[in-house]
Design a protein around this motif. Sequence first.
Motif, PDB file in Angstrom:
ATOM      1  N   LEU A  30      -4.774   7.865  -2.009  1.00  0.00           N
ATOM      2  CA  LEU A  30      -5.934   7.001  -2.234  1.00  0.00           C
ATOM      3  C   LEU A  30      -6.607   6.652  -0.909  1.00  0.00           C
ATOM      4  O   LEU A  30      -5.978   6.622   0.142  1.00  0.00           O
ATOM      5  N   GLU A  78      -4.696  -7.009  -5.180  1.00  0.00           N
ATOM      6  CA  GLU A  78      -4.579  -7.421  -6.584  1.00  0.00           C
ATOM      7  C   GLU A  78      -3.115  -7.582  -6.974  1.00  0.00           C
ATOM      8  O   GLU A  78      -2.745  -8.575  -7.613  1.00  0.00           O
ATOM      9  N   ALA A  79      -2.294  -6.616  -6.588  1.00  0.00           N
ATOM     10  CA  ALA A  79      -0.874  -6.677  -6.950  1.00  0.00           C
ATOM     11  C   ALA A  79      -0.214  -7.900  -6.319  1.00  0.00           C
ATOM     12  O   ALA A  79       0.610  -8.571  -6.955  1.00  0.00           O
ATOM     13  N   ALA A 131       1.928  -1.997  -7.835  1.00  0.00           N
ATOM     14  CA  ALA A 131       0.612  -1.691  -7.282  1.00  0.00           C
ATOM     15  C   ALA A 131       0.069  -0.364  -7.812  1.00  0.00           C
ATOM     16  O   ALA A 131      -1.132  -0.214  -8.021  1.00  0.00           O
ATOM     17  N   GLY A 132       0.959   0.595  -8.027  1.00  0.00           N
ATOM     18  CA  GLY A 132       0.494   1.916  -8.458  1.00  0.00           C
ATOM     19  C   GLY A 132       0.404   2.050  -9.964  1.00  0.00           C
ATOM     20  O   GLY A 132       0.254   3.148 -10.474  1.00  0.00           O
ATOM     21  N   ASP A 133       0.514   0.920 -10.693  1.00  0.00           N
ATOM     22  CA  ASP A 133       0.397   0.922 -12.142  1.00  0.00           C
ATOM     23  C   ASP A 133       1.381   1.909 -12.784  1.00  0.00           C
ATOM     24  O   ASP A 133       0.978   2.835 -13.496  1.00  0.00           O
ATOM     25  N   GLU A 182       0.810  -1.224   0.000  1.00  0.00           N
ATOM     26  CA  GLU A 182       0.000   0.000   0.000  1.00  0.00           C
ATOM     27  C   GLU A 182       0.844   1.276   0.000  1.00  0.00           C
ATOM     28  O   GLU A 182       0.352   2.340  -0.342  1.00  0.00           O
ATOM     29  N   ARG A 208      -7.575  -2.760  -1.895  1.00  0.00           N
ATOM     30  CA  ARG A 208      -7.972  -3.542  -3.058  1.00  0.00           C
ATOM     31  C   ARG A 208      -6.809  -3.639  -4.047  1.00  0.00           C
ATOM     32  O   ARG A 208      -6.444  -4.742  -4.489  1.00  0.00           O
ATOM     33  N   GLN A 209      -6.181  -2.479  -4.352  1.00  0.00           N
ATOM     34  CA  GLN A 209      -5.086  -2.501  -5.319  1.00  0.00           C
ATOM     35  C   GLN A 209      -3.911  -3.311  -4.805  1.00  0.00           C
ATOM     36  O   GLN A 209      -3.249  -4.004  -5.575  1.00  0.00           O
ATOM     37  N   GLN A 228      -9.610   1.615  -1.369  1.00  0.00           N
ATOM     38  CA  GLN A 228      -8.981   1.554  -2.686  1.00  0.00           C
ATOM     39  C   GLN A 228      -7.570   0.988  -2.591  1.00  0.00           C
ATOM     40  O   GLN A 228      -7.169   0.137  -3.387  1.00  0.00           O
ATOM     41  N   ARG A 229      -6.846   1.438  -1.575  1.00  0.00           N
ATOM     42  CA  ARG A 229      -5.466   0.966  -1.374  1.00  0.00           C
ATOM     43  C   ARG A 229      -5.439  -0.522  -1.115  1.00  0.00           C
ATOM     44  O   ARG A 229      -4.654  -1.260  -1.692  1.00  0.00           O
ATOM     45  N   LEU A 237       0.725   3.942  -2.539  1.00  0.00           N
ATOM     46  CA  LEU A 237      -0.651   4.408  -2.745  1.00  0.00           C
ATOM     47  C   LEU A 237      -1.063   5.403  -1.662  1.00  0.00           C
ATOM     48  O   LEU A 237      -1.866   6.301  -1.901  1.00  0.00           O
TER      49      LEU A 237
END
Lengths: 391, 248
Positions: B116, B127-128, B160-162, B108, B123-124, B120-121, B111
């Motif tokens: 964020l 996923e990562a 994570a932060g794309d 996180e 979740r991302q 949202q953090r 993020l």
Amino acid sequence: MNLFESFRLAFNGLRANKMRSFLTMLGVIIGVGAVIALVSVGTGASQEVTTQVEALGSNLVIVMPASARGRDLRVEDAATIEERVAGVAHAVPTLRESATVIWTGRSIDTDVVGTTEFLPEVQSHPVAQGRFLSGQDVLYRRFVAVLGATARNNLFGLRDPMGQEIYISGYPFTVIGVMAEKGEGGLFTPDPDDRVLIPVTTAQRLLGTNKIGSIYVSVNQGANADLVTNHIQRIFEVRFGDADAVQVFSQQQILAAVGSVTGILTMLLGAIAGISLLVGGIGIMNIMLVSVTERTREIGVRKAVGARSRDILAQFLVESVIISLVGGAIGIALGMLGSAAISRLGNVPSVVSLSWVAIAFGFAAAVGVFFGIYPAMQASRLDPIQALRHD
Amino acid sequence: MKPLLELTGVSKFYGEAGLAVPALRGVDLRVGAGELLSIMGPSGSGKSTLMNIIGCLDRPTTGTYLIEGRDVSTLSGDELAAIRNRKVGFVFQTFNLLNRSTAQENVELPLIYRGLSLGQRRRQAREALEVVGMGHRLTHRPAQLSGGEQQRVAIARAIAGDPSLILADEPTGNLDTRTGEEIMAIFQRVNAELGVTVVQVTHDPHRGRQTRRIVLIRDGRIVEDGPLPDGEFLAAAPEPAPAGGGAQ
């Protein structure tokens, strides 16, 4: 990053080193606690003195020989004041001496005060039982006595003192009355309840003297106490040819003098306690500097992933502010408990003043910011490349 | 098409003017979006300096550096931090995870500084972590993870932060060979599936051949730069067959 995140980060940082955070906080707790406790005791003492001085009676002017080159006062001086000074209701001479008082084998040590029939009026101290001294008693130097409430209890217990014969310095006196209880006192002024009142003329005969101790003057309602004070001063200046032979105070002047002394005392206590708060702040700075050094690598990582300088600054500054604010709150609670304990154990009054609570808390917060800003700046200025290499 | 990264005449000097020691001398480098490349060179060659500049941790003394067409060579420290936060994901040789935080909290981290929300953090980050095969280790702390697992978490933090760019400094240097293969496989997969540019700094020729382009640097200059010849590229084997066979 918002303030909430800064608080979350700071809490996590403090939680990671609980013992250290607590010990650092202890410095602030003790500092704030000491400020609250000491200032409360100081404030309590000053209010107590004020109450006692006010209990002397309103519109009161006291005349006494100056301590250094004082000249003796006489009963006639009281009469002169009463006759010549406008606005004076009564001028009551008093002669105070400690003495042993005996009743059927029981003896107490107390103050014996020679005075006249107007003392109850001047000192706002009424009689509870029997009667007070009369003008006749004073004129004929009768051996009659009126007991203060405490003296009466100590000497007679549950028994009725009226008409009993007591011995003062070996002379027999008849008890003709008992004073009402005036309430506690005695810490800063003589206890008004622990005394035996006799005619001033009789007291002079007992002591083989023709002088008196001091004169209590009551000022008429509406009359100006300052004018009365000045007039009395002038009378004695003319009589003795010395402006400083006699001291004349109004109740207001005593209150002001006492107030300034106790105010200084309170400030002094507060300052001493404030120094310990300052030391607590230095403790915060010390531990924050250690913490920044230890967490250099963490700072490097945070900066690498995008923390700006102010994010790092906020994280560490909030840590030190949390230490000081939580420490300040605990310190206030402990300080209040402490002042209550001191007041109970030491039998001294204490008053927790809200303004001092606010001052101590604000000062603690300021200490947190002041001593936290330097370590936090150190942290925020770290170069991420250097910080990542640190181990 | 504009290149993702464009360095033109980039030099870096350390020390005071006059006595300055050059670490980079006039480096020109273009990296397109979606590339997978290695920067190689002996120690002291300037590859760390180059990596710090590419990663926006440092600024060139002279020359220009554009990311997605934007000149970042003159930005302030906080502006660089914002670029790192959005465009760059770092993977370090020593993982550099925060020891007191869980895997998810570590991921996180970038993020948080992007502002964020917590949901949202989370979740991302989850996923990562699933992308790198660590979806089952969300609440583990670094000390409870193996070296390979820690590096996977670090890769999750980087993606994570794309970001447009993942910058990996000797990512397998602290891992055994087999774990290193797993990590390289993740980089290859992330590059192929997410299309993110991966730049690796290494001195290991074998790891170099697991990327598609090699930039060789020596004494502060690029001395070789080119795609790996056809047939040289090695796909990293996530689970290499044990040499002597055995229970598998």
